[in-house]
Design a protein around this motif. Sequence first.
Motif, PDB file in Angstrom:
ATOM      1  N   GLU A 196     -19.242 -39.085   6.352  1.00 15.14           N
ATOM      2  CA  GLU A 196     -18.814 -37.645   5.727  1.00 15.14           C
ATOM      3  C   GLU A 196     -17.646 -37.202   6.249  1.00 15.14           C
ATOM      4  OE1 GLU A 196     -22.006 -34.674   3.682  1.00 15.14           O
ATOM      5  OE2 GLU A 196     -22.863 -35.652   5.774  1.00 15.14           O
ATOM      6  N   LYS A 197     -17.477 -37.188   7.669  1.00 15.27           N
ATOM      7  CA  LYS A 197     -16.129 -36.634   8.355  1.00 15.27           C
ATOM      8  C   LYS A 197     -14.697 -37.615   7.140  1.00 15.27           C
ATOM      9  CE  LYS A 197     -15.224 -37.404  12.354  1.00 15.27           C
ATOM     10  NZ  LYS A 197     -15.350 -38.009  14.011  1.00 15.27           N
ATOM     11  N   LYS A 198     -14.757 -38.960   6.717  1.00 16.01           N
ATOM     12  CA  LYS A 198     -13.671 -40.164   5.875  1.00 16.01           C
ATOM     13  C   LYS A 198     -13.756 -39.006   5.230  1.00 16.01           C
ATOM     14  CE  LYS A 198     -13.875 -44.391   3.974  1.00 16.01           C
ATOM     15  NZ  LYS A 198     -14.059 -45.259   4.835  1.00 16.01           N
ATOM     16  N   ILE A 199     -14.757 -39.081   4.382  1.00 12.28           N
ATOM     17  CA  ILE A 199     -14.452 -39.063   2.914  1.00 12.28           C
ATOM     18  C   ILE A 199     -14.415 -37.571   2.789  1.00 12.28           C
ATOM     19  CG2 ILE A 199     -15.876 -37.673   0.859  1.00 12.28           C
ATOM     20  CD1 ILE A 199     -17.971 -39.839   2.161  1.00 12.28           C
ATOM     21  N   TYR A 200     -14.220 -36.374   3.861  1.00  9.78           N
ATOM     22  CA  TYR A 200     -13.797 -35.422   3.750  1.00  9.78           C
ATOM     23  C   TYR A 200     -12.119 -35.223   3.701  1.00  9.78           C
ATOM     24  CZ  TYR A 200     -13.208 -30.137   5.169  1.00  9.78           C
ATOM     25  OH  TYR A 200     -12.837 -28.760   4.752  1.00  9.78           O
ATOM     26  N   TRP A 201     -12.043 -35.593   4.567  1.00 14.40           N
ATOM     27  CA  TRP A 201     -10.660 -36.176   4.586  1.00 14.40           C
ATOM     28  C   TRP A 201     -10.345 -36.600   3.152  1.00 14.40           C
ATOM     29  CZ3 TRP A 201      -6.778 -40.462   5.305  1.00 14.40           C
ATOM     30  CH2 TRP A 201      -5.897 -39.843   5.436  1.00 14.40           C
ATOM     31  N   THR A 202      -9.913 -37.504   3.019  1.00 10.46           N
ATOM     32  CA  THR A 202      -9.342 -38.558   1.846  1.00 10.46           C
ATOM     33  C   THR A 202      -9.226 -37.346   0.749  1.00 10.46           C
ATOM     34  OG1 THR A 202     -10.308 -40.549   2.734  1.00 10.46           O
ATOM     35  CG2 THR A 202     -10.420 -40.320  -0.209  1.00 10.46           C
ATOM     36  N   LEU A 203     -10.496 -36.277   0.448  1.00 10.62           N
ATOM     37  CA  LEU A 203     -10.644 -35.436  -0.351  1.00 10.62           C
ATOM     38  C   LEU A 203      -9.133 -34.189  -0.721  1.00 10.62           C
ATOM     39  CD1 LEU A 203     -14.034 -35.615  -1.619  1.00 10.62           C
ATOM     40  CD2 LEU A 203     -12.830 -35.868  -2.848  1.00 10.62           C
ATOM     41  N   LEU A 204      -9.587 -33.966   0.897  1.00 14.68           N
ATOM     42  CA  LEU A 204      -8.143 -32.985   1.458  1.00 14.68           C
ATOM     43  C   LEU A 204      -6.845 -33.570   1.249  1.00 14.68           C
ATOM     44  CD1 LEU A 204      -9.714 -31.912   4.432  1.00 14.68           C
ATOM     45  CD2 LEU A 204      -9.765 -30.332   2.609  1.00 14.68           C
ATOM     46  N   SER A 205      -6.827 -34.773   1.310  1.00 22.59           N
ATOM     47  CA  SER A 205      -5.844 -35.436   1.404  1.00 22.59           C
ATOM     48  C   SER A 205      -4.891 -35.605   0.051  1.00 22.59           C
ATOM     49  CB  SER A 205      -5.582 -36.595   1.362  1.00 22.59           C
ATOM     50  OG  SER A 205      -5.790 -37.352   3.365  1.00 22.59           O
ATOM     51  N   ASN A 206      -5.886 -35.416  -1.262  1.00 24.21           N
ATOM     52  CA  ASN A 206      -6.255 -35.884  -2.137  1.00 24.21           C
ATOM     53  C   ASN A 206      -5.744 -34.587  -2.856  1.00 24.21           C
ATOM     54  OD1 ASN A 206      -6.111 -38.865  -1.762  1.00 24.21           O
ATOM     55  ND2 ASN A 206      -7.755 -38.581  -2.784  1.00 24.21           N
ATOM     56  N   LEU A 207      -6.193 -33.528  -2.925  1.00 23.18           N
ATOM     57  CA  LEU A 207      -5.873 -32.650  -2.814  1.00 23.18           C
ATOM     58  C   LEU A 207      -4.226 -31.765  -2.510  1.00 23.18           C
ATOM     59  CD1 LEU A 207      -9.598 -30.065  -2.314  1.00 23.18           C
ATOM     60  CD2 LEU A 207      -8.585 -30.539  -4.371  1.00 23.18           C
ATOM     61  N   SER A 208      -4.270 -32.503  -1.639  1.00 27.87           N
ATOM     62  CA  SER A 208      -2.466 -32.169  -0.770  1.00 27.87           C
ATOM     63  C   SER A 208      -1.740 -32.535  -1.836  1.00 27.87           C
ATOM     64  CB  SER A 208      -2.431 -31.979   0.457  1.00 27.87           C
ATOM     65  OG  SER A 208      -1.158 -31.802   1.136  1.00 27.87           O
ATOM     66  N   GLY A 209      -1.801 -33.358  -2.107  1.00 25.75           N
ATOM     67  CA  GLY A 209      -1.109 -34.407  -3.355  1.00 25.75           C
ATOM     68  C   GLY A 209      -1.352 -33.670  -4.570  1.00 25.75           C
ATOM     69  N   ALA A 210      -2.287 -33.454  -4.992  1.00 21.84           N
ATOM     70  CA  ALA A 210      -2.555 -32.943  -6.179  1.00 21.84           C
ATOM     71  C   ALA A 210      -1.601 -31.650  -5.723  1.00 21.84           C
ATOM     72  CB  ALA A 210      -3.673 -33.264  -6.671  1.00 21.84           C
ATOM     73  N   TYR A 211      -1.857 -30.851  -5.612  1.00 21.08           N
ATOM     74  CA  TYR A 211      -0.876 -29.622  -5.508  1.00 21.08           C
ATOM     75  C   TYR A 211       0.262 -29.379  -5.601  1.00 21.08           C
ATOM     76  CZ  TYR A 211      -5.653 -26.553  -5.405  1.00 21.08           C
ATOM     77  OH  TYR A 211      -6.574 -25.639  -6.178  1.00 21.08           O
ATOM     78  N   TYR A 212       0.695 -30.649  -4.542  1.00 17.12           N
ATOM     79  CA  TYR A 212       2.004 -30.977  -4.260  1.00 17.12           C
ATOM     80  C   TYR A 212       2.852 -31.366  -5.831  1.00 17.12           C
ATOM     81  CZ  TYR A 212       6.705 -33.537  -3.180  1.00 17.12           C
ATOM     82  OH  TYR A 212       7.619 -33.820  -2.829  1.00 17.12           O
ATOM     83  N   ALA A 213       2.033 -32.492  -6.217  1.00 14.04           N
ATOM     84  CA  ALA A 213       2.506 -32.669  -8.307  1.00 14.04           C
ATOM     85  C   ALA A 213       3.363 -31.680  -8.802  1.00 14.04           C
ATOM     86  CB  ALA A 213       1.681 -33.519  -8.650  1.00 14.04           C
ATOM     87  N   ILE A 214       2.339 -30.197  -8.993  1.00 17.84           N
ATOM     88  CA  ILE A 214       2.495 -28.930  -9.693  1.00 17.84           C
ATOM     89  C   ILE A 214       2.824 -28.401  -9.002  1.00 17.84           C
ATOM     90  CG2 ILE A 214       1.071 -30.057 -11.468  1.00 17.84           C
ATOM     91  CD1 ILE A 214      -0.606 -27.839 -10.056  1.00 17.84           C
ATOM     92  N   GLY A 215       4.114 -28.131  -7.927  1.00 15.62           N
ATOM     93  CA  GLY A 215       5.101 -27.757  -7.201  1.00 15.62           C
ATOM     94  C   GLY A 215       4.178 -26.248  -6.918  1.00 15.62           C
TER      95      GLY A 215
END
Length: 345
Positions: free
Chosen positions: A286-305
Motif C-alpha cells: 500500500e505504501k508503494k501505491i500511496y507514493w505513486t498516487l501522490l506523485s501523480n497528484l503532484s504532476g497533475a497540479y503542476y500541469a495546471i499551474g
Amino acid sequence: MKKILLALAIFTVNFCLAQNAKNEGWYIQELHYPEINLPVDYKNFSIEIEENNENIKLNDNGKQKLTSFNNPKLESLIKSYFELPGYTKSDNPDFIIKFNNLGLKHIVSSTEKKAYGKDAKNTYTGIIEIKSEVEVTVKDLNDSIIFTKKYSRKTKSESIGVYKNSGIPNKTLATTLIKNQYQNNARDYRTSKNVSEAGYIIQDISKSLKALFSSYYESKRVNLFRIKKEEKYGIDNNTQVDKLVALNKVDYSDSYNQELHKLVNESIEKFNTEIAKIKNKEDKKEKKIYWTLLSNLSGAYYAIGDYEKAIEYAKKRMEVDYNKKWKFNLEIAESRKKITDKNKS
C-alpha cells in the motif's frame, strides 16, 4: 551453497524491481517566460551585421596564419535561421540586434591516448577543429545596451589516428598527417564545413535570444507513474495515466489549455478517489501505491499551474519510505514557482 546464494541474489533483485513504480514521461505544453523583460510597447526590431572580411585563420600549435578561405557571410544565414517569436523585423524598430562576425578559425592539434600493458605504447590522433565566434549586442534606440554576449562554438571537423595500419606513435607525426589531410581535402568540402559551422552558431544565437526575450509554449516533461498489477490491489490508476500521456502527441493550440485543465481536473478527482482506498500507509504494498498516487497528484497540479499544491504533494511523497531518489517533480515545481512569482511581480 554458491547456488543458493546466487538464487537468493536473483530473487532479491527481481523482488526489488517488482516493487519499483514504472516511470512515464508526460509532456505538456508550458509557457516559457522571457528571462529579460523588454518594455511592453517593444514590438519591432532591426538587425545590423558587421561582417568579417578577413580570410579564415589557421592556428597551428599557437602560430596563426591566414588561409585562402573567406569567412562566410552572416546575412544569408541570419535570414535562414534567426527568429524572435513575438517580435517583427522592421525598418522602424524599437530595439536593434547587432551581429559582429568575429570569424572562424581552423585549429590543428593532437591528442594522446594512453596505452596499457607491459609493451604497449601511447598513440596519437591528429585533429582539425573549427571554432566560430560571433558577438551579439542588443540595444535600444538611445544606444543603451540591453544585452551583450560573445558566442563561441568549437567542433571537430576531421581527425586521423592510423598510419600504415597502426596507431600513430608520436605527436609530431600525428600533426604532420592531419595537416597533409587538411591540405589535400577538396576545397568545396572545406568551404561547406565553414558555412555549416557559421550556420550552427547563428542557430545557437537564435535559440538563446528566443529564450531571453520571447514568450512561447514549449514541451515540458513531468513524471507520472504506473502501478504494476494494480487490479490485484483494487486500484485504478493506470487508465488515467494513459489519458494524460496521450496528450504527448498534441501540439499547442488555442484550445489546448482548456482541454488540459478539463482532463487534469478529472485526473485529480480520480487519483484522490484511489488514494482514499489506502488504509495502511506503512504496509509495503500500500505504501508503494500511496507514493505513486501522490506523485501523480503532484504532476497533475503542476500541469495546471498550481505549483503550491504540486510542491505539497511532492513533499508528502518524500515522507514515504519508498523511492526517495525521485525528486524531479518537486524540483521542477519549486523552480517553476520561482519563475512565475518573479513574472507576477
